[in-house]
Motif scaffolding. Sequence first.
Motif, PDB file in Angstrom:
ATOM      1  N   VAL A  27       1.587   7.356   7.005  1.00  0.00           N
ATOM      2  CA  VAL A  27       0.516   8.234   6.513  1.00  0.00           C
ATOM      3  C   VAL A  27      -0.158   7.682   5.261  1.00  0.00           C
ATOM      4  N   ASP A  28       0.178   6.462   4.876  1.00  0.00           N
ATOM      5  CA  ASP A  28      -0.478   5.797   3.753  1.00  0.00           C
ATOM      6  C   ASP A  28      -0.452   6.658   2.483  1.00  0.00           C
ATOM      7  N   CYS A  29       0.763   7.086   2.092  1.00  0.00           N
ATOM      8  CA  CYS A  29       0.889   7.988   0.942  1.00  0.00           C
ATOM      9  C   CYS A  29       1.603   7.337  -0.238  1.00  0.00           C
ATOM     10  N   ILE A  30       1.550   5.992  -0.332  1.00  0.00           N
ATOM     11  CA  ILE A  30       2.254   5.301  -1.407  1.00  0.00           C
ATOM     12  C   ILE A  30       1.283   4.402  -2.180  1.00  0.00           C
ATOM     13  N   PRO A  31       0.508   5.003  -3.079  1.00  0.00           N
ATOM     14  CA  PRO A  31      -0.434   4.219  -3.884  1.00  0.00           C
ATOM     15  C   PRO A  31       0.223   3.698  -5.167  1.00  0.00           C
ATOM     16  N   LEU A  32      -0.525   2.896  -5.909  1.00  0.00           N
ATOM     17  CA  LEU A  32      -0.078   2.466  -7.231  1.00  0.00           C
ATOM     18  C   LEU A  32      -0.052   3.669  -8.159  1.00  0.00           C
ATOM     19  N   ASP A  33       0.914   3.692  -9.060  1.00  0.00           N
ATOM     20  CA  ASP A  33       1.058   4.784 -10.020  1.00  0.00           C
ATOM     21  C   ASP A  33       0.271   4.450 -11.278  1.00  0.00           C
ATOM     22  N   PRO A  34      -0.848   5.125 -11.524  1.00  0.00           N
ATOM     23  CA  PRO A  34      -1.668   4.804 -12.697  1.00  0.00           C
ATOM     24  C   PRO A  34      -0.962   5.088 -14.023  1.00  0.00           C
ATOM     25  N   ASP A  35       0.109   5.862 -13.996  1.00  0.00           N
ATOM     26  CA  ASP A  35       0.847   6.173 -15.215  1.00  0.00           C
ATOM     27  C   ASP A  35       1.916   5.136 -15.538  1.00  0.00           C
ATOM     28  N   ASN A  36       2.125   4.180 -14.654  1.00  0.00           N
ATOM     29  CA  ASN A  36       3.145   3.144 -14.854  1.00  0.00           C
ATOM     30  C   ASN A  36       2.556   1.765 -14.574  1.00  0.00           C
ATOM     31  N   ARG A  37       1.621   1.368 -15.405  1.00  0.00           N
ATOM     32  CA  ARG A  37       0.955   0.077 -15.231  1.00  0.00           C
ATOM     33  C   ARG A  37       1.844  -1.051 -15.733  1.00  0.00           C
ATOM     34  N   GLU A  38       1.982  -2.106 -14.908  1.00  0.00           N
ATOM     35  CA  GLU A  38       2.761  -3.279 -15.273  1.00  0.00           C
ATOM     36  C   GLU A  38       2.072  -4.524 -14.729  1.00  0.00           C
ATOM     37  N   THR A  39       2.183  -5.603 -15.467  1.00  0.00           N
ATOM     38  CA  THR A  39       1.622  -6.869 -15.014  1.00  0.00           C
ATOM     39  C   THR A  39       2.584  -7.522 -14.022  1.00  0.00           C
TER      40      THR A  39
END
Length: 83
Positions: free
Chosen positions: A56-68
């Motif tokens: 269901v494509d429900c796993i996006p990047l978490d904007p609150d946990n940005r990492e390089t």
Amino acid sequence: MSLIITDDCINCDVCEPECPNSAISPGEEIYEIDPNLCTECVGHYDEPQCQQVCPVDCIPLDPDNRETEEELMEKYRIITGKA
């Protein structure tokens, strides 16, 4: 940046066994991703495996946990004990 599982999750159970860092676990209502363990599969695979199998494509990047990429690789080294 780690990944998150949104409320669109249908609890199909396919993402949890795909995570090489055991970052995915059942939550109270839907699966959850521990941002301290999620490396977006850096060090293991070229792409996040949970995203690849999610129907269901429900796993996006978490904007609150940005990492390089470098931070994700360092986290991978710490989690796996690989220098």
